[in-house]
Design an enzyme around this catalytic site. Structure first.
Site, PDB file in Angstrom:
ATOM      1  N   SER A 131       0.698  -0.938  -0.019  1.00 51.26           N
ATOM      2  CA  SER A 131       0.022   0.282   0.205  1.00 51.26           C
ATOM      3  C   SER A 131       0.701   0.828  -0.064  1.00 51.26           C
ATOM      4  O   SER A 131       1.665   1.023   0.314  1.00 51.26           O
ATOM      5  CB  SER A 131      -0.594   0.056   1.208  1.00 51.26           C
ATOM      6  OG  SER A 131      -1.715   0.991   1.894  1.00 51.26           O
ATOM      7  N   TYR A 144      -1.101  -0.509  10.203  1.00 51.67           N
ATOM      8  CA  TYR A 144      -0.980  -1.428   8.985  1.00 51.67           C
ATOM      9  C   TYR A 144       0.021  -0.894   8.202  1.00 51.67           C
ATOM     10  O   TYR A 144       0.927  -1.137   6.931  1.00 51.67           O
ATOM     11  CB  TYR A 144      -2.592  -0.574   8.347  1.00 51.67           C
ATOM     12  CG  TYR A 144      -3.023  -0.555   6.377  1.00 51.67           C
ATOM     13  CD1 TYR A 144      -2.926  -1.393   6.488  1.00 51.67           C
ATOM     14  CD2 TYR A 144      -2.919   0.753   6.023  1.00 51.67           C
ATOM     15  CE1 TYR A 144      -3.719  -2.380   5.185  1.00 51.67           C
ATOM     16  CE2 TYR A 144      -2.977   0.091   4.555  1.00 51.67           C
ATOM     17  CZ  TYR A 144      -3.459  -1.037   4.565  1.00 51.67           C
ATOM     18  OH  TYR A 144      -4.053  -1.014   3.332  1.00 51.67           O
TER      19      TYR A 144
HETATM   20  P1  NDP Z   1     -11.530  -5.302   0.428  1.00 52.06           P
HETATM   21  O1  NDP Z   1     -12.010  -5.473   2.015  1.00 52.06           O
HETATM   22  O2  NDP Z   1     -12.951  -5.292  -0.118  1.00 52.06           O
HETATM   23  O3  NDP Z   1     -11.785  -7.173   0.400  1.00 52.06           O
HETATM   24  C1  NDP Z   1     -10.667  -8.000   1.477  1.00 52.06           C
HETATM   25  C2  NDP Z   1     -10.223  -9.383   0.935  1.00 52.06           C
HETATM   26  O4  NDP Z   1     -10.464 -10.148   1.945  1.00 52.06           O
HETATM   27  C3  NDP Z   1     -11.996  -9.779   0.567  1.00 52.06           C
HETATM   28  O5  NDP Z   1     -12.454 -10.867  -0.351  1.00 52.06           O
HETATM   29  C4  NDP Z   1     -12.520 -10.623   2.356  1.00 52.06           C
HETATM   30  O6  NDP Z   1     -13.525 -11.502   2.237  1.00 52.06           O
HETATM   31  C5  NDP Z   1     -10.714 -11.224   2.452  1.00 52.06           C
HETATM   32  N1  NDP Z   1     -10.219 -11.080   3.292  1.00 52.06           N
HETATM   33  C6  NDP Z   1     -10.117 -10.437   4.797  1.00 52.06           C
HETATM   34  N2  NDP Z   1      -9.933 -11.062   5.095  1.00 52.06           N
HETATM   35  C7  NDP Z   1      -9.233 -11.971   5.577  1.00 52.06           C
HETATM   36  C8  NDP Z   1      -8.813 -13.424   5.994  1.00 52.06           C
HETATM   37  N3  NDP Z   1      -8.484 -13.024   7.121  1.00 52.06           N
HETATM   38  N4  NDP Z   1      -8.975 -14.528   5.696  1.00 52.06           N
HETATM   39  C9  NDP Z   1      -9.126 -14.697   3.450  1.00 52.06           C
HETATM   40  N5  NDP Z   1      -9.670 -13.296   3.267  1.00 52.06           N
HETATM   41  C10 NDP Z   1      -9.457 -12.191   3.952  1.00 52.06           C
HETATM   42  O7  NDP Z   1     -10.193  -4.929   0.199  1.00 52.06           O
HETATM   43  P2  NDP Z   1      -9.341  -4.309  -0.856  1.00 52.06           P
HETATM   44  O8  NDP Z   1     -10.049  -5.212  -2.415  1.00 52.06           O
HETATM   45  O9  NDP Z   1      -9.885  -2.968  -1.382  1.00 52.06           O
HETATM   46  O10 NDP Z   1      -8.213  -4.793  -0.622  1.00 52.06           O
HETATM   47  C11 NDP Z   1      -7.016  -5.902  -0.504  1.00 52.06           C
HETATM   48  C12 NDP Z   1      -6.271  -5.942  -0.750  1.00 52.06           C
HETATM   49  O11 NDP Z   1      -5.022  -4.557  -1.472  1.00 52.06           O
HETATM   50  C13 NDP Z   1      -5.443  -5.572   0.973  1.00 52.06           C
HETATM   51  O12 NDP Z   1      -4.544  -5.862   1.474  1.00 52.06           O
HETATM   52  C14 NDP Z   1      -5.305  -4.123   1.080  1.00 52.06           C
HETATM   53  O13 NDP Z   1      -4.061  -3.465   2.348  1.00 52.06           O
HETATM   54  C15 NDP Z   1      -4.723  -3.681  -0.348  1.00 52.06           C
HETATM   55  N6  NDP Z   1      -5.104  -1.983  -0.413  1.00 52.06           N
HETATM   56  C16 NDP Z   1      -6.396  -1.518  -0.455  1.00 52.06           C
HETATM   57  C17 NDP Z   1      -6.463  -0.192  -0.899  1.00 52.06           C
HETATM   58  C18 NDP Z   1      -7.508   0.132  -1.388  1.00 52.06           C
HETATM   59  O14 NDP Z   1      -7.904   1.618  -1.408  1.00 52.06           O
HETATM   60  N7  NDP Z   1      -8.587  -0.881  -1.999  1.00 52.06           N
HETATM   61  C19 NDP Z   1      -5.094   0.445  -0.965  1.00 52.06           C
HETATM   62  C20 NDP Z   1      -3.848   0.488  -1.262  1.00 52.06           C
HETATM   63  C21 NDP Z   1      -3.844  -1.260  -0.537  1.00 52.06           C
HETATM   64  P3  NDP Z   1     -13.205 -11.333   3.778  1.00 52.06           P
HETATM   65  O15 NDP Z   1     -15.303 -10.408   3.757  1.00 52.06           O
HETATM   66  O16 NDP Z   1     -14.866 -13.025   3.313  1.00 52.06           O
HETATM   67  O17 NDP Z   1     -12.785 -12.316   4.645  1.00 52.06           O
END
Ligand code: NDP
Length: 233
Positions: A131, A144
């Site tokens: 990130s 984070y």
């Molecule tokens: P979302 O919250 O939209 O999606 C997160 C996904 O991760 C979901 O499918 C969720 O499924 C899954 N997840 C969360 N915790 C777990 C766990 N313990 N085990 C398995 N699955 C898990 O997030 P984004 O798509 O926005 O983010 C994806 C990645 O990108 C992350 O690593 C985030 O830190 C990074 N990122 C995002 C940014 C943004 O602006 N959106 C900016 C910078 C980085 P479930 O609900 O079933 O747990």
């Protein structure tokens, strides 16, 4: 493909399936979202399967990364991530551990599990979601940003360890992307702070991950590709 029931993970699962990869669509609790991703992949002629599991759980990571009927994991996208924001003096041990375990320790464990088979195959792609918060200050996100800076350091070192075996290890560092992850912070005129003057889409991040997973990216390793509309420039 960890955390692919929605957001960046879902967009990436679709993109990789479009390139012919069988995708393990992992989720923790969002089963409906994950099922929809699998069905979208299949309707487009691709191949995918549901993989429930918590990336913060060592046993789940072991199970999810083992070779199966679909063969060994040759492309690993460590995408699942969470944030638990608070100013540093107010962060609890639990807030710290949840974020480090989910974002950083999971990345280490999954990568460790798949590397031997990748090295034997003389082909492998590990792509870790970092990130912009792992590169520059973002008050209220000390846990984070520590996890994401850790992902970047981990990526560089592992890349150097395995480069001679045809395995590449890279990070992608999104800025502000429109997903459920950011819906509570995306308000007002936040886009004004971004040189591109807009929030990014999951598909724009997925396109970069897709490139890093491709044979064409064979000489790209140890890097962190920012996808942030110029935010960190
Ligand atoms: P979302 O919250 O939209 O999606 C997160 C996904 O991760 C979901 O499918 C969720 O499924 C899954 N997840 C969360 N915790 C777990 C766990 N313990 N085990 C398995 N699955 C898990 O997030 P984004 O798509 O926005 O983010 C994806 C990645 O990108 C992350 O690593 C985030 O830190 C990074 N990122 C995002 C940014 C943004 O602006 N959106 C900016 C910078 C980085 P479930 O609900 O079933 O747990």
């Amino acid at each position: 493909m960890t955390g692919s029931s929605r957001g960046i993970g879902a967009a990436t699962a679709l993109a990789l399936a479009g390139d012919g990869w069988h995708v393990r669509v992992n989720y923790r609790s969002d089963e409906a979202g994950a099922k929809e991703v699998v069905s979208r992949i299949e309707s487009a002629g691709g191949s995918a399967a549901l993989w429930q599991g918590d990336v913060a759980d060592a046993d789940d990571v072991r199970r999810m990364t083992e070779p199966g009927d679909d063969g060994p994991v040759l492309v690993l996208v460590n995408n699942a991530g969470v944030r638990v924001d608070n100013l540093s003096p107010s962060l609890t041990d639990e807030d710290w551990a949840t974020v480090i375990d989910t974002n950083l320790t999971s990345t280490f464990r999954a990568t460790r599990a798949v590397l031997p088979k990748m090295m034997r195959a003389r082909f492998g792609r590990v792509i870790n979601l970092a990130s912009v918060a792992g590169i520059r200050a973002n008050p209220g996100q000390a846990n984070y940003s520590a996890s994401k800076a850790g992902v970047i350091g981990f990526t560089k070192t592992v890349a150097a360890e395995v480069a001679r075996r045809g395995v590449t290890v890279n990070a992608v560092a999104p800025g502000l992307i429109e997903t459920a992850f950011t819906e509570d912070v995306l308000e007002g005129d936040m886009a004004k702070a971004i040189p591109a003057r807009r929030i990014g889409t999951p598909e724009e991040v997925a396109a970069c991950i897709r490139f890093l997973a491709s044979p064409e990216a064979s000489y790209v390793t140890g890097t962190t590709l920012t996808v942030d509309g110029g935010l960190s420039a």
